[in-house]
Design an enzyme around this catalytic site. Sequence first.
Site, mmCIF file in Angstrom:
data_model
loop_
_atom_site.group_PDB
_atom_site.id
_atom_site.type_symbol
_atom_site.label_atom_id
_atom_site.label_comp_id
_atom_site.label_asym_id
_atom_site.label_seq_id
_atom_site.Cartn_x
_atom_site.Cartn_y
_atom_site.Cartn_z
ATOM 1 N N LYS A 184 0.843 -1.200 0.000
ATOM 2 C CA LYS A 184 0.000 0.000 0.000
ATOM 3 C C LYS A 184 0.887 1.263 0.000
ATOM 4 O O LYS A 184 2.094 1.172 0.213
ATOM 5 C CB LYS A 184 -0.954 -0.038 1.204
ATOM 6 C CG LYS A 184 -1.819 -1.310 1.268
ATOM 7 C CD LYS A 184 -2.828 -1.393 0.139
ATOM 8 C CE LYS A 184 -3.524 -2.683 -0.164
ATOM 9 N NZ LYS A 184 -3.942 -3.646 0.767
HETATM 10 C C1 LIG Z 1 -5.148 -4.672 1.015
HETATM 11 C C2 LIG Z 1 -6.620 -4.546 1.037
HETATM 12 C C3 LIG Z 1 -7.391 -4.990 2.118
HETATM 13 C C4 LIG Z 1 -6.865 -5.860 3.210
HETATM 14 O O1 LIG Z 1 -5.920 -5.313 3.982
HETATM 15 P P1 LIG Z 1 -5.002 -6.248 4.934
HETATM 16 O O2 LIG Z 1 -4.203 -5.236 5.665
HETATM 17 O O3 LIG Z 1 -4.176 -7.114 4.043
HETATM 18 O O4 LIG Z 1 -5.921 -7.023 5.809
HETATM 19 C C5 LIG Z 1 -8.738 -4.706 2.127
HETATM 20 N N1 LIG Z 1 -9.316 -4.066 1.099
HETATM 21 C C6 LIG Z 1 -8.630 -3.677 0.025
HETATM 22 C C7 LIG Z 1 -9.336 -2.989 -1.074
HETATM 23 C C8 LIG Z 1 -7.257 -3.927 -0.048
HETATM 24 O O5 LIG Z 1 -6.576 -3.562 -1.151
#
Ligand SMILES: *Cc1c(COP(=O)(O)O)cnc(C)c1O
Length: 370
Positions: A184
């Site tokens: 992210k």
């Molecule tokens: C990465 C992501 C998540 C999940 O996040 P985690 O930290 O891996 O649990 C949820 N929603 C979206 C759209 C994502 O891209």
Amino acid sequence: MSDFIPVNEPVIGEREKELVLECLNTGWISSEGPFVSQFEEAFSRRVGRKHGVACANGTAALELAVNALRLGPGDEVILPTFTIISCAAVIVRAGAIPVVVDADPDTWNMVPELVAAAITPRTAAIMVVHIYGLPVDMDPILELADRRQLAVIEDAAELIGGTYKGRPCGSFGHISTFSFYPNKHITTGEGGMVVTDDPALAERCRSLRNLCFQPKQRFVHEELGWNYRMTNLQAALGLAQLERLEQTLIRKREIGLAYQQAFMNLESIQRPVDTTSYADNLYWVYGILLKDSQASAKTLMQKLALAGIGTRPFFFPIHLQPVFSGMTLFQDVEAPVAEEIARRGLYLPSGLALNALQQSRVIEELIVHG
Ligand SMILES: *Cc1c(COP(=O)(O)O)cnc(C)c1O
């Protein structure tokens, strides 16, 4: 293979090391440390919200959101079928009913008209999920939610720092959520955050995050929560990464635009949409679709892997997930677009540590094999 190009590699700077070391030197390593609330305040301010509640990951953030809104049995929640399992999992675990809608063939985001068509007397909420770097067209959805008095959960995990019509992503939901997984725009290793302007919802998220301990009677519980707390070490990473967010967004768009330019004349693929009337693509990941309806992304991914290039397939549609097949959910779902793009889509290395030389290699190999 030593020169393998991974689909994502994060950049960890000197500032991250400095702040993490401060946690280690002071002994503040749990969620009690001072960086957690500093990160909550700085991050929620950056995305235009009054309150931030940091938590263990983006899935936990969604779980807090759904439960803070008291969604449960009998409540239908509309969400895109083209998304990560987390979105549906938290709805099903809360005992509510996920109702999925199809994606737009160009932006790959949920289609507002389909959201409107999916509303029933039992609809309680809409879970909006921004996909791969372009926001969902929010105005029609917000208007609909307002008119029908529906709660909006906005999953902005893939658009940290992004905007819709100039307003920050994450500022649109009654509750909005983020993930700080290493791919992210800001990473804390694992981590997430819930943001809102509603003090009561924020307080409820804080309580649910911390096992619903009660301030007056510790160890006496009137509700079940989770231990979804974020540690001071994670918040240290987050604070340092937040300081660099503007540079990160510039670099992400640069990577995306370099791919766009290189593949301009490549007839075999559909490129992502670069700009809409409401936003520029931030290219959280650079996704492509094989145009040939007979083609499968799997074959191309295997060829690229042999050439030392990491890729990922597109999301597998929620309504086709084997885990839900015995649950009498998704009875008459028609989502041909999500099914097609899931089969023919993949994304290329787009992480912040990708250098120009590596990107040239990815481009060359894609032109040869794509
Ligand atoms: C990465 C992501 C998540 C999940 O996040 P985690 O930290 O891996 O649990 C949820 N929603 C979206 C759209 C994502 O891209």
